[in-house]
Design a protein around this motif. Sequence first.
Motif: not given
Lengths: 444, 141
Positions: A88-91, A111-116, A249-250
């Motif tokens: 589901l990542f968009a980056s 799993v969750v992701a973060y850009t700067r 988290s989501e």
Amino acid sequence: MLKERWNDRAGGFHPVSAPDFLPRPQLRELQSRRLQAVVARAWDKVALFRERLQARALTPNDIGGIGDIAALPFTVKADLRDTYPFGLFASPMDEVVRLHASSGTTGKPIVVAYTREDVEVWTEAMARTFAACGLHRGDILQNAFGYGLFTGGMGTHYGAEAIGAAVIPVSGGNTERQIMLMRDFGVTAVCATPSFFVHLVEKAAEMGVDLKSLPLRTGVFGAEPWSDGMRERIEAETGIEAFDIYGLSEITGPGVATECTCHDGLHVFEDHFFPEIIDPATGAALPDGEEGELVLTTLSKRAMPMIRYRTRDITAILTEPCGCGRTMRRIRRISRRSDDMFIIRGVNVFPSQVETALLEVEGTVPHYQIVLTRDHGLDQMTVEVEVTPEVFSDTVRGMEELRARIGRAIEHVLGIRVGLRLVGPHSIPRSEGKARRVIDKRHD
Amino acid sequence: MKISQLSVFLENRPHSLLEPLQALAAAQIDLSGIALADSEQFGILRLVLRDWARARALLQSGGWAVTVTDMVAIQVEDQPGGLVRLLEVLAAAGADIEYMYGFFVRRSGRLAMLFRFAAPERAIAALEGAGVTMLGEDALY
């Protein structure tokens, strides 16, 4: 003017809180713009989202503003598991600077992701959270949320640093050292799960440390549902002001919503996280004020946009203006998750109801667990309650009376009679994170 | 005049009586009296011992719920009717007995009985008035 109030250094609002006071029309305009952008981004980058829009014959152009949000499909937890780990990542990973994950006790973790930029928004939301809880430069914050894959520790850490507080990254566990730090460092604020803080309070008493005599003045509690009764008890026993915060988290982690000093619901930072309430059975959007399942949309998230994510948390949106002046709508304190509910003899039971009942019984501290078993195909529920030295009587009659009082209180709240077992002090495992209130042995 | 008794909450499960007694034995703590009250759901272990303060600290640090209760040790004539005369005094004074130990042998060989009264002061006054001998910890152990 609100704008002047939040800039006022003499007891006014922290500058970081400025967006909390956006006039509603301006906020709505911002939400519309951000929703269009996040939908366009998810359409471009996330195959699952694009397929779901196409299946509804929708394109991002059909979303003219925040008023159209209900046309969009839901995202559910299973979507995160099905696309594990990065689906589901968009980056691209080039732009991702942080990964967190759930503990994954049931099946695959999420799993969750973060850009700067995502980390910056999260930091801002947590800073606004702490500002609403009255923290400021000079505060010494003991952060007992777990650091690691769990979002609680790092999220609160960044936010507290951003408002200029001194953060002690102690993480969970090691209770005696926590008390020592609290006393020796002159800690003024604590972040923890409410159940772990109750454990700290007990331990402090055992160690002969009077929390009321320490500079500690604020507790910021979250990551699990807790009742108003538990808040009253924490405040009475420690002399602190206890704030409820909410996040997952989501969506980002802690920092989605927070109480202010009015303690009447939690303001959702809806310039970044847009709340809706739906009927959990039909999925239909419900008007503000009605109780249902909370659905959140990340309006600014880049690495992992969540569009209409079903939280499984049951609450209602409060629309009356809050005494603090913030324009961000509030959600009622969340005491129930639709996931936590179980059915005993046809009655819907939430663990929080048991806690409410126990708190009604004078002298019962909230150390309890609910054990579910199956006997001849029927689900049985037993509440195990720890006997504390305060309530322990040397006479059988005294103890039977205590049992009867607890039994009546539970029956009064649930409407059914359930099993009740008094157990020794400290025989129920203490959580150093989220309390595990329900032990389900029905499928053993 | 009053004797301190420890009461310990026991869960209704195997080993729940053994464990606190093991803890006391390991610390070389000697018991003078022991009684068990039990219900379907739980038990209450009652202990009378000279070293009650140390035993309490030990049990509490081991995680048991412990309370201290004032008991009254009364010297009973070791002959028929000895107990009856005592109970008559208590009945006349309206002193409610919560519970009592079956019997309690002093090292000297004379009999003492231990009572838990709802209102110990009242019972003591009545017994004193009737000339009944009560024993302090020094005389008992």
